[in-house]
Scaffold this active site. Structure first.
Site, mmCIF file in Angstrom:
data_model
loop_
_atom_site.group_PDB
_atom_site.id
_atom_site.type_symbol
_atom_site.label_atom_id
_atom_site.label_comp_id
_atom_site.label_asym_id
_atom_site.label_seq_id
_atom_site.Cartn_x
_atom_site.Cartn_y
_atom_site.Cartn_z
ATOM 1 N N GLY A 1 -41.335 -31.255 -4.162
ATOM 2 C CA GLY A 1 -41.318 -30.909 -2.739
ATOM 3 C C GLY A 1 -42.229 -31.825 -1.950
ATOM 4 O O GLY A 1 -43.255 -32.267 -2.461
ATOM 5 N N GLY B 1 -46.117 -33.092 -8.141
ATOM 6 C CA GLY B 1 -46.757 -31.871 -8.611
ATOM 7 C C GLY B 1 -46.594 -31.675 -10.112
ATOM 8 O O GLY B 1 -46.355 -32.645 -10.854
ATOM 9 N N GLY C 1 -44.239 -30.379 -12.052
ATOM 10 C CA GLY C 1 -42.955 -30.795 -12.638
ATOM 11 C C GLY C 1 -42.896 -32.306 -12.787
ATOM 12 O O GLY C 1 -42.495 -32.832 -13.840
ATOM 13 N N THR D 1 -49.516 -31.323 -4.036
ATOM 14 C CA THR D 1 -48.828 -30.057 -3.808
ATOM 15 C C THR D 1 -49.593 -29.235 -2.791
ATOM 16 O O THR D 1 -50.826 -29.211 -2.815
ATOM 17 C CB THR D 1 -48.647 -29.204 -5.088
ATOM 18 O OG1 THR D 1 -48.299 -27.878 -4.704
ATOM 19 C CG2 THR D 1 -49.882 -29.123 -5.941
ATOM 20 N N ASP E 1 -49.517 -26.173 -2.916
ATOM 21 C CA ASP E 1 -49.862 -24.933 -3.624
ATOM 22 C C ASP E 1 -51.257 -24.994 -4.270
ATOM 23 O O ASP E 1 -51.805 -23.968 -4.650
ATOM 24 C CB ASP E 1 -48.838 -24.649 -4.731
ATOM 25 C CG ASP E 1 -47.428 -24.558 -4.197
ATOM 26 O OD1 ASP E 1 -47.265 -24.249 -3.010
ATOM 27 O OD2 ASP E 1 -46.483 -24.816 -4.975
ATOM 28 N N MET F 1 -46.407 -19.818 1.523
ATOM 29 C CA MET F 1 -45.971 -20.401 0.240
ATOM 30 C C MET F 1 -47.124 -20.386 -0.761
ATOM 31 O O MET F 1 -48.195 -19.857 -0.492
ATOM 32 C CB MET F 1 -45.469 -21.815 0.453
ATOM 33 C CG MET F 1 -44.085 -21.870 1.051
ATOM 34 S SD MET F 1 -43.503 -23.574 1.138
ATOM 35 C CE MET F 1 -41.749 -23.291 1.418
HETATM 36 O O1 F6P Z 1 -44.320 -26.253 -4.576
HETATM 37 C C1 F6P Z 1 -44.283 -26.386 -3.202
HETATM 38 C C2 F6P Z 1 -43.369 -25.378 -2.584
HETATM 39 O O2 F6P Z 1 -43.408 -25.572 -1.184
HETATM 40 C C3 F6P Z 1 -43.671 -23.935 -2.957
HETATM 41 O O3 F6P Z 1 -44.762 -23.430 -2.251
HETATM 42 C C4 F6P Z 1 -42.333 -23.300 -2.635
HETATM 43 O O4 F6P Z 1 -42.119 -22.128 -3.418
HETATM 44 C C5 F6P Z 1 -41.369 -24.362 -3.030
HETATM 45 O O5 F6P Z 1 -42.040 -25.589 -2.998
HETATM 46 C C6 F6P Z 1 -40.156 -24.437 -2.137
HETATM 47 O O6 F6P Z 1 -39.305 -25.411 -2.623
HETATM 48 P P1 F6P Z 1 -37.999 -25.895 -1.898
HETATM 49 O O7 F6P Z 1 -38.367 -27.026 -1.005
HETATM 50 O O8 F6P Z 1 -37.109 -26.328 -2.990
HETATM 51 O O9 F6P Z 1 -37.429 -24.743 -1.110
#
Ligand code: F6P
Length: 366
Positions: A11, A117, A119, A140, A142, A184
């Site tokens: 992300g 991040g 992954g 990240t 998070d 998030m």
């Molecule tokens: O890991 C970052 C993050 O923004 C998380 O906080 C959230 O759950 C996820 O990515 C959302 O991902 P996507 O962009 O695939 O909706």
């Protein structure tokens, strides 16, 4: 000429461009290095034709405060799980990692910097084990990567959540309402806890501490009726009730392997009504707003430090390692340690004492 390939995976996150710029600026101080970027993480290498962009000083001019990533990103697929349709039209994954490493050699790539991040860094480690000269840079919002005190993007997300709470307080007070705001953070409650403190919340629900809806109700009732005439609750997207599970959807997007979190705040408000909370309530999901826009100064500085260090790690051939912030230093840590376990909130963390000291309820008897 030696060549380093830079890519952003997972992300997006405020500060990615500041890292890219710092890598390019540091590399340009060396006579014999060129920086190239792969579009959409490793996809740019794997696509035919490839999509690789030269990253020179001109390409990165003035991008340090821009959100997003100029080389794009993806959180689907990857070299080890490349989605292809079989002859029955069903999607399956194939491992294209060996082919990709061969392609990188053919392209004259001497080293790779993977900004991503958990992954993405798991992919970095697997590629390193296959012999690729790779370095990780942790990103990240998070803040859930261990081995580093912080990731860039996280402070920006906390700032955005706090500013949103400041706005909700005025409307909550004017209408005598309880507001639930979802942030998030995936499986980690860092954004929620920090925003709850900075924004003066009454309740904060995080994934690491399952909540009891009756405790949440009592706290909001007491704040509403006895103290301030409104209530503010921060709910992390991974929050879950005791004896319950996280609220998520399975995604049908091809190559997307993550659980799609989001929407638990609606559920919490519903549970509060069922538990007998009679006040007016509204909810807000901040969602991807937390990942967009300009990075705060702290994240720009951390991103710049990571970028410069990452390139210096290339020069020093510190492959299989990730850049990390360990106050007051920027250091290199083995990727294998960084991906070993996530950085989650533990009860003995000082922030929990602060939350308790401020009388913010975590929705549990702790
Ligand atoms: O890991 C970052 C993050 O923004 C998380 O906080 C959230 O759950 C996820 O990515 C959302 O991902 P996507 O962009 O695939 O909706």
């Amino acid at each position: 000429m030696k060549r380093v390939l830079v890519l952003t995976g997972g992300g997006d996150c405020p500060g990615l461009n500041a890292v890219i710029r710092a890598i390019v600026k540091r590399a340009s101080q060396e006579k014999d290095w060129e920086v190239v970027g792969s579009i959409q993480a490793f996809n740019g290498v794997l696509w035919e034709p490839t999509e690789i962009r030269i990253l020179d000083q001109k390409a990165v001019k003035g991008i340090h405060y821009q959100g997003g990533t100029i080389i794009e990103t993806t959180n689907k697929g990857g070299p080890f799980e490349w989605p292809v349709k079989d002859n029955k039209g069903k999607w399956t994954n194939v491992d294209r990692s060996d082919e990709m490493i061969r392609k990188l050699q053919f392209m004259g790539i001497d080293a790779v910097i993977n900004i991503g991040g958990d992954g993405s860094q798991k992919i970095s480690q697997k590629l390193y084990e296959k012999g690729l000269n790779i370095i990780g840079v942790p990103k990240t919002i998070d803040n859930d990567l261990s081995s580093t005190d912080s990731t860039f993007g996280y402070q920006t997300a906390v700032q955005i959540a706090t500013e949103a709470l400041d706005k909700l307080v005025t409307t909550a007070a004017s209408h005598n309402r309880v507001f639930g705001m979802e942030v998030m953070g995936r499986y980690a409650g860092w954004i929620a806890l920090n925003a709850a403190i900075a924004g003066g919340a009454d309740v904060c629900l995080i994934p690491e501490i399952p909540y009891d809806i009756n405790i949440v109700k009592e706290k909001l009732e007491s704040r509403f009726y006895k103290e301030r005439g409104f209530g503010i609750m921060v709910v992390s997207e991974g929050a879950r009730p005791k004896d319950g599970t996280m609220h998520f959807e399975q995604s049908d997007e091809v190559g997307y392997n993550n659980l799609k979190l989001g929407g638990v705040v609606h559920k919490v408000l519903h549970e509060l009504r069922q538990a007998g909370l009679k006040v007016d309530m509204r909810d807000v999901m901040l969602g991807h707003l937390q990942r967009g826009g300009v990075p705060v100064a702290y994240d720009r500085v951390l991103a710049a430090q990571f970028g410069v260090k990452a390139f210096e790690m290339v020069l020093n051939e510190q492959f299989g390692q990730m850049v990390a912030y360990r106050h007051p230093d920027i250091i290199a840590v083995p990727l294998i340690d960084a991906i070993d376990r996530p950085n989650l909130v533990t009860l003995d963390n000082r922030i929990i004492q602060t939350i308790k000291g401020l009388d913010i309820s975590l929705g549990a008897d702790i």
